[in-house]
Each structure stands twice: as structure tokens, then as C-alpha cells.
Design an enzyme around this catalytic site. Structure first.
Site, short mmCIF file in Angstrom:
data_model
loop_
_atom_site.label_atom_id
_atom_site.label_comp_id
_atom_site.label_asym_id
_atom_site.label_seq_id
_atom_site.Cartn_x
_atom_site.Cartn_y
_atom_site.Cartn_z
N LYS A 1 6.68 -13.57 -15.69
CA LYS A 1 7.64 -14.69 -16.04
C LYS A 1 7.37 -15.13 -17.42
O LYS A 1 7.89 -15.31 -18.07
CB LYS A 1 7.83 -15.75 -15.16
CG LYS A 1 8.67 -15.31 -13.85
CD LYS A 1 8.67 -16.48 -12.97
CE LYS A 1 9.26 -16.33 -11.48
NZ LYS A 1 9.26 -17.41 -10.93
N HIS B 1 15.76 10.46 10.38
CA HIS B 1 16.09 11.95 9.78
C HIS B 1 15.75 11.74 8.27
O HIS B 1 16.25 12.65 7.65
CB HIS B 1 17.43 11.97 9.99
CG HIS B 1 18.10 12.27 11.26
ND1 HIS B 1 18.22 13.50 12.01
CD2 HIS B 1 18.47 11.35 12.37
CE1 HIS B 1 18.70 13.35 13.24
NE2 HIS B 1 18.55 12.05 13.62
N GLU C 1 4.80 -10.54 -1.44
CA GLU C 1 4.34 -11.70 -2.34
C GLU C 1 3.32 -12.64 -1.89
O GLU C 1 2.77 -13.06 -2.49
CB GLU C 1 5.90 -12.33 -2.74
CG GLU C 1 5.87 -13.20 -4.02
CD GLU C 1 6.95 -13.52 -4.50
OE1 GLU C 1 7.63 -13.13 -5.43
OE2 GLU C 1 7.43 -14.40 -3.85
#
Length: 445
Positions: free
Chosen positions: A414, A303, A274
Site C-alpha cells: 500500500k 476431478h 494474512e
């Protein structure tokens, strides 16, 4: 904390770099940050200097919260990730059982959120609403649902909330009018830099953490992070990251070798992504900047992902984090013919062998890596590490010449969300996104 840079040294790999940095440049960038020349959102640097009066107020609120069986944080992004990381490091990973259980609700998925609420004794639960703006849709939605549930059970909701927000906004004023305790988030502190404010400190104190030690560790980091010399680990790490970013290593892998630090990469991912993912530089030129953070954990991801880092595209830099001393260890006493090499080895020794083998193998394959080494895991050491990572991010922003403290891409999302919810001032955006949704439906197979 120490920086080990074997895996980026010129003497050890073809793509190695020099760590000699310009003192004049370092001085200038430190000055830009300390004097807040690059943004009005640099007050997080002063958070470790919490006053005694603030400590007393926070302790009093925490004492009230600890009378409850559950403490539920309603928040998202920067209002949640640091708290989750602290909980996992000091409570969940070591199976501690504080009197009051701290839970973070950082999403609005109904299945999970309602399942959590249904399992709580609401009469014995405190809810901490955290939103800097006071208008975060997800957090307010959670709060309103909880209020409805408390009202339905004829419980006085005002005795079950603590609000953490910016002084003077609508949520702050509502809480004051309702007689709900409020804690302030400084205006010059962004969510992802707020862990050392009341955002992180209240939940940490409810967990039973020593927040004075947490802040002391942050002050230790701040002291060396503001020095223009080789002790400035944050600047040296930023220099490594920036140099390799210019060489097209556009991914930064964070791999702690400690399950107690398993959520640190998640916290760091928001801080890094961000802050540095920006379309424009400070000259308003389009640069599409950024370095993608990748979250891993050692030994597990040896792994699952190591093969890609070892032999895949050369676009990754690895930041290891290791711990010298652990609280718990055990030696393997049993021997079997096909596993006698493990007899006498402790789990900590095996973890260290795994880390060293992985770092060395990447180095032999000309895959750059460096290591942050902690003495142990304590409130002070984690406070130091987190503040150092914040300073590393700040220095990286200076080197990239971008604003590391805004998030216009997040704000756009937003804005469109509020438009779809019918917020009056966003009617034009509402029409725009409704047209998009109509067109989208035409392209469904």
C-alpha cells in the site's frame, strides 16, 4: 458442529498424531487471547455481543437501503470477502430473490466495474463504502467514480451512500459533514475479523438474513472455544494444523462438500494467509512462518486436484467440511443397464459417498485429513463455523508465537502504491520505486 479426526488418528495412518493436549498450555493461550495480551486487535471476540441499540440503528439503515433495487458494496479484502461468502451461501447458491440485490465490487478492474455501473439504475442504487482506515485507495477510487457519475446525472449522491469506517478518520468526518449515514468499525477489529461487525451485518441484513441468528451462532462457538477441554474444536483443529506444519505439511486444503459453501475457502484463505504469513515472530526473529491455504470444492475438485493430493508431494493437510442435512434433494428414479447402481440414490447420498470415499482414500495413502461436520446450513450454523475458524486462527498464532493481527507485507505494498500516486509524505519511496521501474524496463524480451 463436530470435529471428525479419523484421518489424522495414529490408529489409522502412519503419520497420525495424538490429540491429547496440555490443559495448562490451552489455559494459558486462551487467557492470552481473552485478556488481549498478544495484541490490541482482539476486539472481534466481543462482536457477537451486539447491543439492542446497535441492532436498532443498523436495522433502520438497512430498511432505507432495502427501498432501493440494488445495494453495491465498495470494498476490498476483509471488507468484501465475508459479504461475498454470505451472499453466495444464502442468496446466490439457492437462487433466492431478495427485493434488493446485493453486489460486491472488490476490485478496480475497469472492464468489470464500469460494466456493472452501466447496468444499474443509479437512482435506485445504494452504495456502501467500506474501509476501516478510510484511506484505502481502491475503495476511494470506486467511490469517487460513482460520485462523478451521480453528479453527471444530477442525482444527489449524498442520498445514495452509506459509509462504514473507523470513527474520527477523514472519511468519517467527510460523511458526517455531507449528511451521509455512517456505521463504525471498532478500532480493535481487523478487516479479516470484521464479518460480525457492521461491515458484514449491514449487507447481510439488506440480503434478508437473520443477523441475530448469525450472532447467536457465533456466541455458541465462542462459548466452547474458550473452554480448556476436549469440546474446544478450534483449539484441537489448531493443534492438528500446527503439529502437521512442524512436519512440513505447509499447505492447508479447505474442501467443503456443499456448493452453498463454495466461497467459504476464499474467505478462510485471507483469514489464514494474512494472519499467519509472517517474517518475524514475537521475539523479532526471522521465522518466515505460514501455512498456505488452498481453495477447493467437493465433488468438483476430486476431478481436478485430488490426484495431486493423493500421490503428489506430502506437504498438504486437508480440512473437509460436510453438511448433514440439506434443504433440497432428489432421488434418481430412472435406471439404465450401465448405470443401474445410481437408481434409488439421491444427490445428497451420492455427495456423502463421494466425501467418504475421498477421505478414506486419502487416509489409506497416509495423507492426513480431518472433517468439520455441520448439522445444516443456517445463519446460526454459519455464524458458529466462521467464529470457530477465527478462533482456530487465533490459537494457531499463539502456537506459532507470531502476531496474527497485523499485515506488514500488505502495508508495504500500500505504501509503494501511494508513493506512485504522488502522496507527498512518500516522496523517498516514490523515487525508489521509479528507479525500480526504470531498471525493470531494461530486462524485457
Amino acid at each position: 458442529m463436530k470435529l471428525e479426526f479419523y484421518g489424522v488418528s495414529k490408529s489409522n495412518l502412519k503419520s497420525g498424531i495424538a490429540l491429547n493436549v496440555s490443559t495448562a498450555t490451552m489455559n494459558r493461550q486462551i487467557k492470552n487471547i481473552v485478556e488481549k495480551k498478544t495484541s490490541n486487535m482482539l476486539d472481534w471476540i466481543e462482536l457477537p455481543d451486539m447491543s439492542e441499540k446497535e441492532h436498532i440503528v443498523l436495522e433502520e439503515i438497512a430498511r432505507t437501503a432495502r427501498k432501493m433495487s440494488d445495494f453495491v458494496v465498495l470494498g476490498i479484502g476483509g471488507s468484501a470477502l465475508g459479504i461475498r461468502m454470505l451472499a453466495d451461501t444464502f442468496v446466490d447458491s439457492v437462487h433466492a430473490r431478495p427485493k434488493t440485490k446485493v453486489t460486491v465490487c472488490d476490485n478496480i478492474d475497469g472492464d468489470k466495474f464500469l460494466s456493472l455501473l452501466s447496468g444499474l439504475n443509479l437512482k435506485k442504487t445504494m452504495f456502501n463504502v467500506i474501509t476501516k482506515s478510510g484511506s484505502t485507495s481502491e475503495t476511494l477510487a470506486q467511490m469517487l467514480i460513482v460520485i462523478d457519475m451521480l453528479k453527471a446525472k444530477k442525482i444527489d449522491y449524498r442520498k445514495h451512500f452509506i459509509v462504514t469506517t473507523t470513527e474520527g478518520n477523514d472519511l468519517w468526518n467527510w460523511a458526517l459533514n455531507e449528511g451521509i449515514p455512517v456505521l463504525s468499525i471498532p478500532r480493535g477489529v481487523g478487516g479479516r475479523f470484521s464479518i460480525f461487525s457492521s461491515v458484514g451485518l449491514l449487507p447481510a441484513r439488506v440480503m434478508g438474513l437473520d443477523i441475530r441468528e448469525l450472532l447467536r451462532g457465533a456466541r455458541v462457538a465462542r462459548e466452547y472455544c474458550l473452554k480448556p477441554d476436549s469440546s474446544n474444536i478450534a483449539y484441537l483443529c489448531a493443534h492438528i494444523n500446527y503439529t502437521y506444519l512442524k512436519k512440513d505439511l505447509t499447505n492447508l486444503v479447505t474442501m467443503p462438500y456443499s456448493d452453498r459453501l463454495a466461497l467459504l475457502p476464499e474467505f478462510f484463505a485471507q483469514l489464514w494467509a494474512e494472519s499467519l504469513g509472517k517474517m518475524l515472530n514475537r521475539k523479532s526473529e526471522k521465522v518466515y512462518a505460514g501455512q498456505t491455504p488452498i481453495k477447493t470444492i467437493g465433488v468438483t475438485d476430486q476431478h481436478s486436484q485430488l490426484q495431486l493430493y493423493s500421490e503428489g508431494p506430502k506437504d498438504k493437510l486437508v480440512m473437509f467440511i460436510r453438511v448433514d442435512k440439506v434443504d433440497s434433494d432428489v432421488k434418481i428414479a430412472t435406471s439404465l443397464p450401465f448405470a443401474d447402481h445410481l437408481c434409488g440414490c439421491s444427490l445428497k447420498e451420492l455427495m456423502d459417498y463421494e466425501y467418504n470415499a475421498t477421505a478414506y482414500s486419502l487416509t489409506t495413502l497416509d495423507r492426513p485429513n480431518y472433517t468439520l461436520a455441520l448439522d445444516n446450513i443456517s445463519e446460526a450454523s454459519v455464524g458458529e463455523l466462521v467464529f470457530m475458524l477465527e478462533m482456530m486462527t487465533a490459537f494457531m498464532g499463539e502456537m506459532m508465537d507470531i502476531n496474527a493481527y497485523d499485515q506488514p507485507g500488505v502495508e508495504l505494498s500500500k505504501l509503494y502504491t501511494k508513493a506512485m500516486l504522488g502522496v507527498k509524505v512518500q516522496q523517498e519511496k516514490a523515487k525508489e520505486i521509479k528507479d525500480y521501474m526504470k531498471n525493470k524496463k531494461k530486462f524485457i524480451v
